[in-house]
Write a protein that holds these residues in place. Structure first.
Motif, PDB file in Angstrom:
ATOM      1  N   UNK A 222      63.921  72.674  59.479  1.00 48.09           N
ATOM      2  CA  UNK A 222      63.621  73.981  59.849  1.00 48.09           C
ATOM      3  C   UNK A 222      64.035  75.205  59.421  1.00 48.09           C
ATOM      4  N   UNK A 223      65.365  74.997  59.073  1.00 46.28           N
ATOM      5  CA  UNK A 223      65.633  76.014  58.054  1.00 46.28           C
ATOM      6  C   UNK A 223      65.284  76.603  56.732  1.00 46.28           C
ATOM      7  N   UNK A 224      64.958  75.342  56.300  1.00 42.89           N
ATOM      8  CA  UNK A 224      64.178  75.441  55.007  1.00 42.89           C
ATOM      9  C   UNK A 224      62.589  75.956  55.324  1.00 42.89           C
ATOM     10  N   UNK A 225      62.154  75.674  56.285  1.00 44.69           N
ATOM     11  CA  UNK A 225      60.817  76.186  56.548  1.00 44.69           C
ATOM     12  C   UNK A 225      60.760  77.800  56.996  1.00 44.69           C
ATOM     13  N   UNK A 226      61.850  78.018  57.729  1.00 39.40           N
ATOM     14  CA  UNK A 226      62.069  79.504  58.037  1.00 39.40           C
ATOM     15  C   UNK A 226      62.319  80.230  56.650  1.00 39.40           C
ATOM     16  N   UNK A 227      63.169  79.843  55.755  1.00 39.27           N
ATOM     17  CA  UNK A 227      63.218  80.491  54.481  1.00 39.27           C
ATOM     18  C   UNK A 227      61.966  80.518  53.689  1.00 39.27           C
ATOM     19  N   UNK A 228      61.321  79.475  53.766  1.00 39.06           N
ATOM     20  CA  UNK A 228      59.838  79.519  52.797  1.00 39.06           C
ATOM     21  C   UNK A 228      58.874  80.678  53.384  1.00 39.06           C
ATOM     22  N   UNK A 229      59.233  80.857  54.822  1.00 33.72           N
ATOM     23  CA  UNK A 229      58.092  81.784  55.461  1.00 33.72           C
ATOM     24  C   UNK A 229      58.354  83.200  55.098  1.00 33.72           C
ATOM     25  N   UNK A 230      59.760  83.330  54.693  1.00 36.31           N
ATOM     26  CA  UNK A 230      60.017  84.996  54.444  1.00 36.31           C
ATOM     27  C   UNK A 230      59.821  85.243  53.173  1.00 36.31           C
ATOM     28  N   UNK A 231      59.152  84.587  52.270  1.00 35.82           N
ATOM     29  CA  UNK A 231      58.777  84.857  50.853  1.00 35.82           C
ATOM     30  C   UNK A 231      57.516  83.830  50.481  1.00 35.82           C
ATOM     31  N   UNK A 232      56.913  84.347  49.413  1.00 36.04           N
ATOM     32  CA  UNK A 232      55.921  83.314  48.953  1.00 36.04           C
ATOM     33  C   UNK A 232      56.636  82.176  48.220  1.00 36.04           C
ATOM     34  N   UNK A 233      56.719  81.019  48.715  1.00 38.43           N
ATOM     35  CA  UNK A 233      57.539  79.999  48.023  1.00 38.43           C
ATOM     36  C   UNK A 233      56.860  79.355  46.797  1.00 38.43           C
ATOM     37  N   UNK A 234      57.780  79.149  45.833  1.00 39.90           N
ATOM     38  CA  UNK A 234      57.267  78.732  44.584  1.00 39.90           C
ATOM     39  C   UNK A 234      56.973  77.287  44.408  1.00 39.90           C
ATOM     40  N   UNK A 235      56.678  76.579  43.414  1.00 36.01           N
ATOM     41  CA  UNK A 235      56.434  75.240  43.378  1.00 36.01           C
ATOM     42  C   UNK A 235      57.485  74.447  43.821  1.00 36.01           C
ATOM     43  N   UNK A 236      58.810  74.583  43.219  1.00 38.24           N
ATOM     44  CA  UNK A 236      59.980  73.985  43.419  1.00 38.24           C
ATOM     45  C   UNK A 236      60.380  73.940  45.005  1.00 38.24           C
ATOM     46  N   UNK A 237      60.125  75.002  45.745  1.00 34.02           N
ATOM     47  CA  UNK A 237      60.350  75.040  47.213  1.00 34.02           C
ATOM     48  C   UNK A 237      59.524  74.237  47.799  1.00 34.02           C
ATOM     49  N   UNK A 238      58.306  74.263  47.164  1.00 33.18           N
ATOM     50  CA  UNK A 238      57.243  73.638  48.163  1.00 33.18           C
ATOM     51  C   UNK A 238      57.547  71.871  47.919  1.00 33.18           C
ATOM     52  N   UNK A 239      57.888  71.981  46.797  1.00 34.78           N
ATOM     53  CA  UNK A 239      58.338  70.223  46.202  1.00 34.78           C
ATOM     54  C   UNK A 239      59.595  69.778  47.380  1.00 34.78           C
TER      55      UNK A 239
END
Length: 344
Positions: A222-239
């Protein structure tokens, strides 16, 4: 992914969903406070089902939901609930108060039980006694001759002394799991010698611990999801998010299946032990995946500046060491050779 919602392993009724959400809210209010967690344990111990009652998935959902909020609370609650389940399986009623389960073996001479008269007495040191200095009672394993037996012990008596200053862990810092020294402590037998390890509930309790690991891993995710929601995630974050999601999905599936099998009476004897090894393997690997992927995706920032995340990571890393890793894999392989493969 909800940040403070319950972790649900099977479709709950509306009342069960409300109960889980209320438990999450109570855990949020309690925070990493052992005294508050013990109060919560006493309260929910009277309300939550025991394994094999037909509502095992709800019990494990409750453990996972609390763990996703705070592992200190879950680590306090889980053994209390396990002790109540063990006493129920033994046909005994628990004394009022908080309970722990101290059944791990440690270095040196083991804890011994003797019976000079009507009651047993315990003498020696018992290692890995989580919250032994603040609990009211515990179920404690000790050696009677060449056999291990389980005993109910009042930890408030003079013959039980928690050893201070030995718990130096950086994870689960508030859950002091140092040793207790017993000297002529009165104890009462719970089951015959060998019963504790041979009963079906031993495997079920081990799976319940895995439900807590699962909840802790969900908290990291859930912490990862919150971090991704604060910026446009790149492909590595999505992976990294995709890898964690698939690992958690697999872990949730095996926990749900195990809950159904427990309630259906299919996980007794060797089947129960094999299931526990399998489930703990899948869940522990998913939790380690979450920890590793979160470290790669988030970098050092949250570990250095986010109190909740840094504590959750340290707590989960320590808690996962209750899984014996390669040794449990070897035990599972031995089960396969002794009893054959099931389902493949």
């Amino acid at each position: 992914m909800p940040d403070r919602g319950p972790v649900v392993l099977a479709d709950p009724t509306e009342d069960e969903q409300d109960e889980l959400q209320d438990l999450v809210d109570r855990a949020v209010e309690t925070g990493p406070d052992v005294s508050g967690a013990l109060d919560l344990a006493r309260e929910i111990g009277e309300a939550l089902p025991t394994p094999g009652s037909g509502r095992t998935a709800h019990l494990w959902s409750a453990l996972a939901s609390v763990a996703a909020v705070d592992l200190t609370i879950a680590r306090t609650i889980e053994p209390h609930l396990d002790a109540l389940a063990i006493l129920e399986q033994a046909g005994l009623s628990p004394e009022p108060g908080t309970w722990g389960v101290f059944a791990a073996e440690g270095p040196g001479e083991p804890l011994r039980a003797s019976r000079p008269d009507e009651a047993f007495v315990l003498d020696g040191r018992k290692h890995w006694c989580s919250l032994g200095g603040v609990l009211d009672h515990a179920l404690v394993s000790a050696w009677v001759g060449e056999e291990r037996q389980l005993f109910a012990v009042d930890l408030r008596q003079d013959g039980a002394t928690a050893v201070a200053g030995t718990w130096v862990a950086r994870g689960l810092t508030a859950v002091d799991s140092g040793p207790i020294d017993f000297s002529g402590a009165m104890a009462y037998a719970v089951g015959e010698p060998g019963w504790y390890l041979e009963r079906p509930g031993f495997a079920w309790g081990g799976i319940g611990v895995a439900a807590v690991w699962y909840g802790g891993a969900v908290g990291v995710a859930r912490r990862m999801v919150r971090a991704a929601g604060t910026r446009l995630p790149d492909q590595v974050a999505l992976m990294h998010l995709g890898a964690v999601d698939s690992a958690l999905h697999a872990a949730g599936c095996v926990l749900t299946r195990a809950a159904y099998d427990v309630d259906a009476g299919r996980l007794g004897g060797a089947d129960g032990w094999r299931a526990a090894l399998r489930v703990r393997e899948v869940v522990a690997n998913a939790a380690e995946t979450a920890l590793s992927r979160a470290a790669h995706a988030l970098g050092p920032g949250p570990l250095a500046t986010d109190e909740d995340h840094a504590r959750r990571v340290a707590d989960l890393e320590l808690y996962l060491r209750q899984w014996h890793a390669e040794r449990d894999q070897a035990a599972l392989g031995e089960q396969l050779l002794q009893h054959g493969a099931r389902g493949w």
